[in-house]
Design an enzyme around this catalytic site. Structure first.
Site, PDB file in Angstrom:
ATOM      1  N   ARG A  46       0.699  -1.153   0.219  1.00  0.00           N
ATOM      2  CA  ARG A  46      -0.236  -0.016   0.328  1.00  0.00           C
ATOM      3  C   ARG A  46       0.649   1.404  -0.238  1.00  0.00           C
ATOM      4  O   ARG A  46       0.498   2.439  -0.721  1.00  0.00           O
ATOM      5  CB  ARG A  46      -0.966   0.363   1.643  1.00  0.00           C
ATOM      6  CG  ARG A  46      -1.617   1.055   1.219  1.00  0.00           C
ATOM      7  CD  ARG A  46      -2.800   1.663   2.661  1.00  0.00           C
ATOM      8  NE  ARG A  46      -3.255  -0.026   3.484  1.00  0.00           N
ATOM      9  CZ  ARG A  46      -2.718  -0.092   4.283  1.00  0.00           C
ATOM     10  NH1 ARG A  46      -1.784   0.568   5.300  1.00  0.00           N
ATOM     11  NH2 ARG A  46      -3.125  -0.696   5.409  1.00  0.00           N
ATOM     12  N   TYR A  98     -13.632  20.731 -13.188  1.00  0.00           N
ATOM     13  CA  TYR A  98     -14.075  19.514 -13.468  1.00  0.00           C
ATOM     14  C   TYR A  98     -15.157  19.328 -12.294  1.00  0.00           C
ATOM     15  O   TYR A  98     -14.734  19.394 -10.938  1.00  0.00           O
ATOM     16  CB  TYR A  98     -12.493  18.429 -13.206  1.00  0.00           C
ATOM     17  CG  TYR A  98     -13.071  16.845 -13.006  1.00  0.00           C
ATOM     18  CD1 TYR A  98     -13.669  16.738 -14.812  1.00  0.00           C
ATOM     19  CD2 TYR A  98     -13.019  16.717 -12.202  1.00  0.00           C
ATOM     20  CE1 TYR A  98     -14.318  15.181 -14.943  1.00  0.00           C
ATOM     21  CE2 TYR A  98     -13.349  15.236 -12.079  1.00  0.00           C
ATOM     22  CZ  TYR A  98     -13.731  14.624 -13.409  1.00  0.00           C
ATOM     23  OH  TYR A  98     -14.163  13.467 -13.609  1.00  0.00           O
ATOM     24  N   ASP A 170      -4.841  21.591 -10.804  1.00  0.00           N
ATOM     25  CA  ASP A 170      -4.800  21.034 -11.531  1.00  0.00           C
ATOM     26  C   ASP A 170      -4.222  21.191 -12.736  1.00  0.00           C
ATOM     27  O   ASP A 170      -4.845  21.806 -13.731  1.00  0.00           O
ATOM     28  CB  ASP A 170      -6.564  20.925 -11.732  1.00  0.00           C
ATOM     29  CG  ASP A 170      -6.694  19.539 -12.512  1.00  0.00           C
ATOM     30  OD1 ASP A 170      -5.766  19.037 -13.857  1.00  0.00           O
ATOM     31  OD2 ASP A 170      -7.725  18.997 -12.334  1.00  0.00           O
ATOM     32  N   LYS A 195      -6.220  10.918 -18.289  1.00  0.00           N
ATOM     33  CA  LYS A 195      -5.794  11.741 -19.547  1.00  0.00           C
ATOM     34  C   LYS A 195      -5.157  12.008 -20.121  1.00  0.00           C
ATOM     35  O   LYS A 195      -3.906  10.094 -20.602  1.00  0.00           O
ATOM     36  CB  LYS A 195      -6.667  12.671 -18.577  1.00  0.00           C
ATOM     37  CG  LYS A 195      -7.325  12.960 -18.226  1.00  0.00           C
ATOM     38  CD  LYS A 195      -8.775  12.639 -17.934  1.00  0.00           C
ATOM     39  CE  LYS A 195     -10.128  12.410 -17.288  1.00  0.00           C
ATOM     40  NZ  LYS A 195     -10.434  13.157 -16.393  1.00  0.00           N
TER      41      LYS A 195
HETATM   42  C1  LIG Z   1     -10.636  13.501 -15.216  1.00  0.00           C
HETATM   43  C2  LIG Z   1      -9.762  14.253 -14.599  1.00  0.00           C
HETATM   44  C3  LIG Z   1     -10.130  14.763 -12.966  1.00  0.00           C
HETATM   45  C4  LIG Z   1     -10.892  13.800 -12.211  1.00  0.00           C
HETATM   46  O1  LIG Z   1      -9.415  12.671 -12.865  1.00  0.00           O
HETATM   47  P1  LIG Z   1     -10.010  10.771 -12.652  1.00  0.00           P
HETATM   48  O2  LIG Z   1      -8.831  10.553 -12.876  1.00  0.00           O
HETATM   49  O3  LIG Z   1     -11.029  10.870 -13.547  1.00  0.00           O
HETATM   50  O4  LIG Z   1     -10.291  10.639 -11.435  1.00  0.00           O
HETATM   51  C5  LIG Z   1      -9.505  15.664 -12.579  1.00  0.00           C
HETATM   52  N1  LIG Z   1      -9.774  16.800 -12.760  1.00  0.00           N
HETATM   53  C6  LIG Z   1      -9.983  16.708 -14.449  1.00  0.00           C
HETATM   54  C7  LIG Z   1      -9.676  18.314 -15.088  1.00  0.00           C
HETATM   55  C8  LIG Z   1      -9.732  16.053 -14.806  1.00  0.00           C
HETATM   56  O5  LIG Z   1     -10.147  16.018 -16.212  1.00  0.00           O
END
Ligand SMILES: *Cc1c(COP(=O)(O)O)cnc(C)c1O
Length: 379
Positions: A46, A98, A170, A195
């Site tokens: 973990r 988001y 982010d 992504k």
């Molecule tokens: C997809 C996304 C998230 C969340 O991430 P997950 O991997 O889907 O949990 C957070 N911020 C942005 C800008 C995103 O596109």
């Protein structure tokens, strides 16, 4: 070392046991100890796993950061950052956020006594009037999802430093190829690794990068205590994906530019959101803090009906109608009902997420085929 070289080499060393050039998938939950407490740095998976360690070394290097911790999803990484706070603390967050971050903030953390102010971060100084003695954090997404607003990270950082706050960026939409928020003064960079970083639509993962030793220790404590760790197989897949991040991003940017230019003059389209346009309201800041403009584009259709929007969204042959973004395949998404379905209608329309808005994640296919598909879907 330049970005593309780091993408291939950073964090990855030949496997000490065999010399394998690629870090193996250490599919194990625990590690044998010589005597109680005496081991090779790995106690229980973990907390630490060699495949994950290699990946964390790679992502840290790509963000010019000292420390990286990976999580089982982007929202798990966000969740860990919010757990740095205590009841009574206040956060200033971008109003164009988001949907899953908004849901986590309002659906879970508000319940635990954390207060959020959702503010237009187009102008960094908009923050100031919400800052008081309880304010602890600024949460900025740039470019924003899905209207591609740009927050000035340098300006936010100077406000954040003045008031001794933690500035979190982010960086999912930009990826480390286009923008490195730590270099611009952010304290923590958050990624949905799902992504662009992973890039192949086969993994869900998150990451946090920081240069601050104290923040890193606290975040590691949260990872190990709350347990949102990613598995070794996923870590391997992301490490593999990263090796072509610079190549993929080059093509995403090239295709993105062509698509944005094609859509801008299309008779069925009212508006195109893409930070590379000179008339984008934050273009000058985008130009300063980003290396290029990426493959994320949103469009507002002239026909305002949801029926027409659904018809267009369903007419693509190459673009797949799906949540997510940043993969090699082109995707189309209807934020109002999909990614931002959890944001109340009034709140989302206030920030421009109208029913006739579609978001495109332009993939790395051949540009002629991408344009052809847009032509026929919009016809
Ligand atoms: C997809 C996304 C998230 C969340 O991430 P997950 O991997 O889907 O949990 C957070 N911020 C942005 C800008 C995103 O596109």
């Amino acid at each position: 070392m330049k970005f593309g070289t780091k993408a291939i080499h950073a964090g990855v060393k030949p496997d000490p046991a065999t010399g394998a050039i690629m870090t193996p998938i250490y599919q194990t939950s625990t590690y044998v100890q010589e005597t109680p407490g005496v081991h090779k740095g790995f106690g229980y998976a973990r907390g630490k796993n060699p495949t994950r360690e290699a990946l964390q070394g790679s992502i840290a290097a790509l963000e010019n950061g000292k420390h990286c911790i990976c999580f089982s999803s982007g929202v798990a990484a966000t969740d860990a950052v919010l757990k740095l706070l205590s009841p009574g603390d206040e956060v200033i967050a971008g109003e164009n956020l988001y949907g899953g971050s908004y849901r986590l903030f309002t659906g879970i953390f508000e319940k635990f006594g954390i207060k959020f102010h959702f503010v237009n971060l187009d102008e960094a100084s908009n923050c100031e009037k919400f800052i008081n003695a309880n304010t602890k954090m600024i949460w900025a997404e740039t470019p924003t999802n899905p209207t591609m607003q740009i927050a000035d990270i340098v300006a936010l950082s100077s406000i954040s430093k003045k008031h001794k706050l933690i500035l979190v960026a982010d960086n999912t939409f930009a990826s480390p190829y286009l923008q490195n928020p730590l270099d611009l003064g952010a304290d923590i960079v958050m990624h949905s690794v799902t992504k662009y970083i992973s890039g192949h639509s086969d993994v869900v993962m998150g990451a946090l990068v920081t240069n601050n030793d104290e923040l890193h220790e606290k975040l590691y404590f949260i990872l190990n205590t709350s347990g949102a760790n990613p598995g070794p197989m996923d870590s391997f897949l992301v490490l593999r994906g990263i090796k072509t991040l610079h190549l993929r991003m080059e093509r995403h940017c090239f295709n993105g530019r062509k698509v944005a230019e094609f859509l801008k003059t299309h008779p069925k389209i009212e508006k195109v959101f893409w930070p590379g346009f000179q008339d984008h309201p934050n273009h000058e800041i985008a130009k300063q803090q980003m290396r290029d403009y990426g493959g994320m584009i949103s469009i507002v259709l002239k026909d305002q009906t949801i029926e027409n929007t659904f018809k267009v969204a369903g007419s693509f042959k190459l673009f797949a109608l799906a949540e997510s973004l940043g993969g090699v395949e082109s995707l189309v998404n209807h934020p109002a009902t999909m990614t931002h379905g959890s944001v109340p209608k009034e709140t989302r329309e206030k920030v421009g997420v109208v029913d006739n808005l579609l978001r495109l994640s332009v993939g790395v296919e051949e540009i002629e085929d991408i344009i052809e598909d847009l032509k026929q879907a919009l016809a």
